[in-house]
Design a protein around this motif. Structure first.
Motif, mmCIF file in Angstrom:
data_model
loop_
_atom_site.group_PDB
_atom_site.id
_atom_site.type_symbol
_atom_site.label_atom_id
_atom_site.label_comp_id
_atom_site.label_asym_id
_atom_site.label_seq_id
_atom_site.Cartn_x
_atom_site.Cartn_y
_atom_site.Cartn_z
ATOM 1 N N HIS A 29 15.367 13.203 -7.363
ATOM 2 C CA HIS A 29 14.030 13.337 -6.791
ATOM 3 C C HIS A 29 14.145 13.429 -5.268
ATOM 4 O O HIS A 29 15.077 12.903 -4.666
ATOM 5 N N SER A 30 13.149 14.070 -4.656
ATOM 6 C CA SER A 30 13.184 14.229 -3.209
ATOM 7 C C SER A 30 12.960 12.889 -2.516
ATOM 8 O O SER A 30 12.307 11.987 -3.060
ATOM 9 N N ALA A 31 13.488 12.771 -1.314
ATOM 10 C CA ALA A 31 13.314 11.538 -0.533
ATOM 11 C C ALA A 31 11.846 11.294 -0.225
ATOM 12 O O ALA A 31 11.381 10.150 -0.200
ATOM 13 N N LYS A 32 11.091 12.370 0.000
ATOM 14 C CA LYS A 32 9.665 12.226 0.295
ATOM 15 C C LYS A 32 8.926 11.626 -0.895
ATOM 16 O O LYS A 32 8.117 10.707 -0.740
ATOM 17 N N LEU A 33 9.186 12.153 -2.074
ATOM 18 C CA LEU A 33 8.511 11.650 -3.271
ATOM 19 C C LEU A 33 8.897 10.205 -3.533
ATOM 20 O O LEU A 33 8.046 9.361 -3.847
ATOM 21 N N TRP A 34 10.176 9.898 -3.399
ATOM 22 C CA TRP A 34 10.680 8.539 -3.604
ATOM 23 C C TRP A 34 9.925 7.537 -2.725
ATOM 24 O O TRP A 34 9.466 6.492 -3.192
ATOM 25 N N LYS A 35 9.786 7.887 -1.460
ATOM 26 C CA LYS A 35 9.135 6.987 -0.505
ATOM 27 C C LYS A 35 7.642 6.859 -0.792
ATOM 28 O O LYS A 35 7.066 5.760 -0.719
ATOM 29 N N ARG A 36 6.979 7.955 -1.147
ATOM 30 C CA ARG A 36 5.547 7.906 -1.433
ATOM 31 C C ARG A 36 5.255 7.084 -2.686
ATOM 32 O O ARG A 36 4.281 6.332 -2.718
ATOM 33 N N VAL A 37 6.089 7.222 -3.698
ATOM 34 C CA VAL A 37 5.880 6.436 -4.918
ATOM 35 C C VAL A 37 6.084 4.951 -4.621
ATOM 36 O O VAL A 37 5.351 4.094 -5.122
ATOM 37 N N ALA A 38 7.071 4.636 -3.785
ATOM 38 C CA ALA A 38 7.294 3.240 -3.406
ATOM 39 C C ALA A 38 6.066 2.665 -2.708
ATOM 40 O O ALA A 38 5.608 1.557 -3.028
ATOM 41 N N TRP A 39 5.513 3.419 -1.768
ATOM 42 C CA TRP A 39 4.333 2.935 -1.060
ATOM 43 C C TRP A 39 3.112 2.881 -1.980
ATOM 44 O O TRP A 39 2.232 2.025 -1.803
ATOM 45 N N ALA A 40 3.057 3.773 -2.958
ATOM 46 C CA ALA A 40 1.956 3.720 -3.923
ATOM 47 C C ALA A 40 2.022 2.434 -4.741
ATOM 48 O O ALA A 40 0.982 1.848 -5.071
ATOM 49 N N CYS A 41 3.231 1.984 -5.075
ATOM 50 C CA CYS A 41 3.378 0.689 -5.751
ATOM 51 C C CYS A 41 2.814 -0.420 -4.865
ATOM 52 O O CYS A 41 2.085 -1.312 -5.335
ATOM 53 N N TYR A 42 3.140 -0.358 -3.587
ATOM 54 C CA TYR A 42 2.698 -1.395 -2.639
ATOM 55 C C TYR A 42 1.175 -1.388 -2.491
ATOM 56 O O TYR A 42 0.518 -2.428 -2.609
ATOM 57 N N THR A 43 0.605 -0.214 -2.220
ATOM 58 C CA THR A 43 -0.834 -0.145 -1.964
ATOM 59 C C THR A 43 -1.634 -0.446 -3.222
ATOM 60 O O THR A 43 -2.665 -1.144 -3.160
ATOM 61 N N HIS B 73 -3.153 11.576 6.588
ATOM 62 C CA HIS B 73 -3.400 10.599 7.658
ATOM 63 C C HIS B 73 -4.214 9.416 7.140
ATOM 64 O O HIS B 73 -3.958 8.265 7.509
ATOM 65 N N ILE B 74 -5.183 9.703 6.279
ATOM 66 C CA ILE B 74 -6.010 8.632 5.717
ATOM 67 C C ILE B 74 -5.161 7.729 4.832
ATOM 68 O O ILE B 74 -5.281 6.496 4.876
ATOM 69 N N TYR B 75 -4.283 8.326 4.044
ATOM 70 C CA TYR B 75 -3.446 7.496 3.171
ATOM 71 C C TYR B 75 -2.459 6.661 3.982
ATOM 72 O O TYR B 75 -2.192 5.496 3.647
ATOM 73 N N ILE B 76 -1.916 7.241 5.035
ATOM 74 C CA ILE B 76 -1.013 6.478 5.911
ATOM 75 C C ILE B 76 -1.752 5.278 6.499
ATOM 76 O O ILE B 76 -1.225 4.164 6.556
ATOM 77 N N ALA B 77 -2.995 5.508 6.934
ATOM 78 C CA ALA B 77 -3.812 4.396 7.445
ATOM 79 C C ALA B 77 -4.050 3.360 6.351
ATOM 80 O O ALA B 77 -4.084 2.149 6.616
ATOM 81 N N ASN B 78 -4.179 3.828 5.125
ATOM 82 C CA ASN B 78 -4.385 2.921 4.002
ATOM 83 C C ASN B 78 -3.158 2.029 3.779
ATOM 84 O O ASN B 78 -3.291 0.829 3.490
ATOM 85 N N THR B 79 -1.967 2.600 3.911
ATOM 86 C CA THR B 79 -0.752 1.787 3.740
ATOM 87 C C THR B 79 -0.678 0.707 4.821
ATOM 88 O O THR B 79 -0.295 -0.436 4.539
ATOM 89 N N ARG B 80 -1.055 1.063 6.045
ATOM 90 C CA ARG B 80 -1.033 0.083 7.126
ATOM 91 C C ARG B 80 -2.078 -1.004 6.898
ATOM 92 O O ARG B 80 -1.855 -2.177 7.185
ATOM 93 N N LEU B 81 -3.243 -0.610 6.381
ATOM 94 C CA LEU B 81 -4.273 -1.595 6.067
ATOM 95 C C LEU B 81 -3.810 -2.532 4.962
ATOM 96 O O LEU B 81 -4.083 -3.739 5.007
ATOM 97 N N CYS B 82 -3.110 -1.994 3.977
ATOM 98 C CA CYS B 82 -2.654 -2.820 2.857
ATOM 99 C C CYS B 82 -1.638 -3.877 3.303
ATOM 100 O O CYS B 82 -1.532 -4.935 2.672
ATOM 101 N N ILE B 83 -0.907 -3.610 4.365
ATOM 102 C CA ILE B 83 -0.026 -4.638 4.918
ATOM 103 C C ILE B 83 -0.868 -5.814 5.399
ATOM 104 O O ILE B 83 -0.523 -6.985 5.157
ATOM 105 N N CYS B 84 -1.974 -5.521 6.055
ATOM 106 C CA CYS B 84 -2.897 -6.579 6.494
ATOM 107 C C CYS B 84 -3.534 -7.278 5.297
ATOM 108 O O CYS B 84 -3.662 -8.510 5.282
ATOM 109 N N ILE B 85 -3.934 -6.498 4.302
ATOM 110 C CA ILE B 85 -4.560 -7.074 3.106
ATOM 111 C C ILE B 85 -3.604 -8.039 2.420
ATOM 112 O O ILE B 85 -3.999 -9.132 1.985
ATOM 113 N N SER B 86 -2.352 -7.637 2.317
ATOM 114 C CA SER B 86 -1.356 -8.490 1.665
ATOM 115 C C SER B 86 -1.245 -9.839 2.360
ATOM 116 O O SER B 86 -1.181 -10.896 1.704
ATOM 117 N N GLU B 87 -1.248 -9.830 3.683
ATOM 118 C CA GLU B 87 -1.134 -11.084 4.437
ATOM 119 C C GLU B 87 -2.390 -11.936 4.278
ATOM 120 O O GLU B 87 -2.313 -13.166 4.159
#
Length: 482
Positions: free
Chosen positions: A211-225, A285-299
């Motif tokens: 799988h591509s590195a891009k897809l790998w990373k996006r799926v990982a962040w999707a698990c997180y968010t 860009h919106i999804y990237i902002a969402n990942t950053r927000l989810c870091i705050c949500i997690s805390e």
């Protein structure tokens, strides 16, 4: 860990009460047709290890057949417009091209992933398409596609673990489940699978190069968010918090931007997202902002979980000592600072929606941007609920007012039915806060609270067809004010 569940599940669907099946002999169909011919042209064939009883069970339950072409088109468009932007886990352009060019080769798409995509889209597709396909209501269609995906998963059809993770993430759209197979169950499965292949850690030296590195990373962040947003809805600590998630934050370079070829007629030309790469970049860009927000949500959720644990052990916040209160104030201040920093650092494409600007937006962008800020204000409200600080009451009420404003604007523009379950959570939080103000003495603030409460109730009521949770909330809220 799932063997016992699999055995029980398959006993239900494979008891044909026939002598031949009990002896494990192949049926005439499964012995005369090849594994390849049993599945749609674009799908990976069934594994050679799959026995005839399992194959017949899949066939009898409609797993190996496809919905009508018109329903496929409608569901795929709903997926592109409503699911993929909030969970960018597919190379969706290749996915659509593979379905369109069905005769060009086998083995390009997982049938498990296909049914999971169809299932997730039933949440948002226009109900008229489901009625035309013979479904009496959305719940029936939702459950039908869910069971097809679940059967394939239980049958060990899919051998690629990343693909299984993708499918499990999509199954988290099942939020109303009396059997326990709801979003919290499927995110647990997804995280367990992701952990088994090292998906949650930085991919250096461990990535599966199928799988591509891009897809790998996006799926990982999707698990997180997804984990964070499910936890936000359920008010619990995220599973991933503290598990050593080590991926760098997503950037625009981690996404593919691609205009679907005009000859691919599987998606309607009115689906602008499929053809507009600039709109795709805004969604990224919106999804990237969402990942950053989810870091705050997690805390915030981790902190809230610790506070609840202390309250439960001491019996009352009053019994806590001054040092505990000081530590709590510090944690709240840190969370406030991080949330404020998140809001201040948003790019223009992610700024809070306004009644004037959102008219010019693509509907998909308008909804995703609104969801981003609904999640932000929900987090603010949850952070300050039950806090003894002077500013807490104002923060909670302001968050509720902003949630009401955003949800009402979407309702006015008839985009509310594209809201994810996180949007329902936000409106519920606002409803409860507004309700607490209804008991106050008559005043302008109380009058505003009544107006906001009625607005939230109207939006929630209009979501009853999409989310059955909204139906129960609407009934509860209506009775509470009688």
């Amino acid at each position: 860990m799932f063997n016992s569940a699999k055995d029980e599940f398959w006993n239900t669907f494979t008891d044909f009460s026939s002598e031949d099946s009990s002896q494990g002999s192949p049926s005439p169909l499964s012995s005369t047709l090849s594994l390849i011919s049993l599945v749609p042209d674009f799908a990976n064939p069934l594994p050679t290890s799959m026995d005839s009883v399992t194959i017949d069970s899949l066939r009898i339950n409609g797993v190996l057949s496809l919905p009508s072409e018109s329903l496929q088109r409608a569901l795929l468009q709903s997926f592109v417009e409503c699911v993929q932007p909030a969970m960018p886990i597919l190379e969706w352009q290749n996915f659509l091209n593979s379905i369109y060019g069905r005769g060009n080769g086998h083995g390009s798409i997982s049938l498990l992933l296909f049914h999971a995509v169809m299932f997730s889209a039933t949440t948002f597709v226009d109900l008229r398409h489901l009625h035309a396909a013979g479904y009496s209501n959305r719940r029936e269609a939702h459950e039908s596609f869910f069971q097809k995906a679940k059967l394939l998963y239980q049958a060990n059809y899919e051998q690629d673990t990343l693909t299984i993770v993708q499918a499990m993430l999509l199954l988290t759209y099942r939020v109303d489940a009396k059997d326990g197979d709801d979003s919290s169950h499927w995110i647990g499965v997804a995280i367990s699978m992701a952990t088994s292949i090292g998906l949650l850690q930085d991919p250096a030296g461990t990535r599966n190069f199928d799988h591509s590195a891009k897809l790998w990373k996006r799926v990982a962040w999707a698990c997180y968010t997804t984990d964070c947003l499910i936890s936000l809805r359920l008010r619990c600590r995220p599973n991933i918090h503290g598990m050593g998630f080590s991926h760098q934050i997503l950037t625009e370079d981690d996404f593919e931007f691609y205009s679907l070829p005009s000859e691919n007629q599987i998606i309607s030309p009115n689906c602008s997202i499929a053809y507009n790469t600039n709109a795709q970049k805004e969604l990224a860009h919106i999804y990237i902002a969402n990942t950053r927000l989810c870091i705050c949500i997690s805390e915030v959720l981790d902190f809230r979980g610790k506070v609840n644990h202390i309250y439960a052990s001491t019996g009352s916040p009053i019994q806590r000592n001054n040092r505990d209160n000081t530590d709590k104030a510090t944690r709240v201040s840190i969370s406030e600072y991080k949330l404020a920093d998140w809001a201040d650092s948003l790019p223009p494409s992610c700024h809070a929606p306004s009644p004037d600007s959102s008219n010019a937006d693509d509907p998909t962008i308008a909804v995703q941007r609104s969801l981003l800020h609904l999640q932000f204000y929900t987090t603010i409200a949850i952070l300050h609920q039950l806090q003894p600080f002077p500013s807490s009451k104002f923060c909670v009420q302001h968050a509720a007012s902003q949630i009401t404003l955003i949800a009402s604007e979407l309702h006015i523009k008839k985009l509310h039915d594209r809201l994810s379950i996180t949007g329902v959570t936000a409106i519920l939080v606002a409803l409860i806060i507004h309700m607490s103000q209804l008991k106050a003495s008559p005043s302008p603030k109380r009058n505003q609270a009544i107006e906001n409460f009625q607005s939230c109730l109207e939006v929630m009521g209009s979501l009853r067809d999409v989310y059955w949770e909204a139906e129960s909330v609407t009934e509860w809220a209506s009775k509470a004010i009688m």
